[in-house]
Enzyme design. Sequence first.
Site, mmCIF file in Angstrom:
data_model
loop_
_atom_site.group_PDB
_atom_site.id
_atom_site.type_symbol
_atom_site.label_atom_id
_atom_site.label_comp_id
_atom_site.label_asym_id
_atom_site.label_seq_id
_atom_site.Cartn_x
_atom_site.Cartn_y
_atom_site.Cartn_z
ATOM 1 N N ASP A 8 -12.820 -14.091 -25.690
ATOM 2 C CA ASP A 8 -12.431 -12.831 -25.043
ATOM 3 C C ASP A 8 -12.913 -11.680 -25.913
ATOM 4 O O ASP A 8 -13.118 -11.842 -27.120
ATOM 5 C CB ASP A 8 -10.909 -12.748 -24.856
ATOM 6 C CG ASP A 8 -10.507 -11.497 -24.079
ATOM 7 O OD1 ASP A 8 -11.154 -11.207 -23.056
ATOM 8 O OD2 ASP A 8 -9.563 -10.806 -24.490
ATOM 9 N N GLU A 156 -3.239 -2.900 -25.909
ATOM 10 C CA GLU A 156 -3.789 -3.037 -27.271
ATOM 11 C C GLU A 156 -2.966 -2.235 -28.288
ATOM 12 O O GLU A 156 -2.886 -2.594 -29.446
ATOM 13 C CB GLU A 156 -5.252 -2.568 -27.314
ATOM 14 C CG GLU A 156 -6.216 -3.461 -26.559
ATOM 15 C CD GLU A 156 -6.740 -4.640 -27.372
ATOM 16 O OE1 GLU A 156 -6.839 -4.523 -28.589
ATOM 17 O OE2 GLU A 156 -7.025 -5.694 -26.754
ATOM 18 N N HIS A 192 -5.578 -8.744 -20.027
ATOM 19 C CA HIS A 192 -4.500 -7.997 -20.701
ATOM 20 C C HIS A 192 -3.318 -7.729 -19.775
ATOM 21 O O HIS A 192 -2.206 -7.490 -20.241
ATOM 22 C CB HIS A 192 -5.004 -6.643 -21.188
ATOM 23 C CG HIS A 192 -5.837 -6.707 -22.421
ATOM 24 N ND1 HIS A 192 -7.038 -7.352 -22.475
ATOM 25 C CD2 HIS A 192 -5.617 -6.192 -23.657
ATOM 26 C CE1 HIS A 192 -7.548 -7.231 -23.685
ATOM 27 N NE2 HIS A 192 -6.702 -6.534 -24.431
HETATM 28 N N1 DGL Z 1 -10.350 -8.942 -21.575
HETATM 29 C C1 DGL Z 1 -10.998 -7.971 -20.749
HETATM 30 C C2 DGL Z 1 -10.983 -8.434 -19.286
HETATM 31 O O1 DGL Z 1 -10.368 -9.442 -18.930
HETATM 32 C C3 DGL Z 1 -10.398 -6.593 -20.838
HETATM 33 C C4 DGL Z 1 -10.474 -5.926 -22.162
HETATM 34 C C5 DGL Z 1 -11.738 -5.174 -22.431
HETATM 35 O O2 DGL Z 1 -12.022 -4.159 -21.771
HETATM 36 O O3 DGL Z 1 -12.440 -5.594 -23.329
HETATM 37 O O4 DGL Z 1 -11.617 -7.798 -18.468
#
Ligand code: DGL
Length: 281
Positions: A8, A156, A192
Amino acid sequence: MGTIGIFDSGYGGLTILDGIRKRMPEYDYIYLGDNARAPYGTRSFDVVYEFTLQAVQKLFSLGCPLVILGCNTASAKALRSIQQNYLPRYAPDRRVLGVIRPTAEVVGELSHTRHIGVLATEGTIKSQSYTLEIEKLHPGATVVGQACPMWVPLVENNEFDKPGADYFVKDSLQKLLAQDPLIDTIILGCTHYPLLLDKINQQLAQLSAANSQLSSIKVIPQGQYIAASLEDYLHRHPEMAERLTRGGTCQYFTTESSSKFRESASLFLHDDVVAQRITLI
Ligand code: DGL
């Protein structure tokens, strides 16, 4: 023999890892978060591809024959090129899977009105990946998307359960429902967002109480569906399942400092997580 890699941009993929480990605790896992360069949500296609490929290559070098892009933005912007261009040439015996198709597959069974809403990062919404996948898999379904640019920063920065988050949650939900009041199913198309689930459900209850035209709305976090889809994949690909070790372990790697990772990861996993810092370049 190898490990399942889960990538991720940051911490969000821990919600995917959690779902997968609950369903298949026997396998060994490596989690990699590119925390130093997150968020990916507003980055261009080229940059998301470049960063994601570096992470995939790192997970391959750490011994993962199978990598899950546990990030919707990376799945939307990088997966297809990695599968179609990179793997056949450079790693034909490895596999990389994403999170958008498995989510799109199940949503058709969950919606009665066949009006589906997607909440995700700007990058995922602009890519139209969910709309294209859902309309292909479930002809006749209507899909609308809404970018929620403040939601990842709220998570975050550990503000997701504070009163200030209410405004941003309500604002994005109102914008989504204004596009289509017949929506009965909302996909949380960003890893998130499950941390905001309580607030999302509270705000939806208030919006429904104020507007009798709205259906009763289900909100779908992805973790359990990605886990079910991975289990199904391993059943259909025993040659891959046989290459995976089963010691029940999980190692964590981050491009940020390990102490910062430890602090934030505990919000997602409710567990003490020790990560090793690595570089991807
Ligand atoms: N983990 C990202 C998603 O699932 C979101 C976080 C980011 O913008 O890096 O899209």
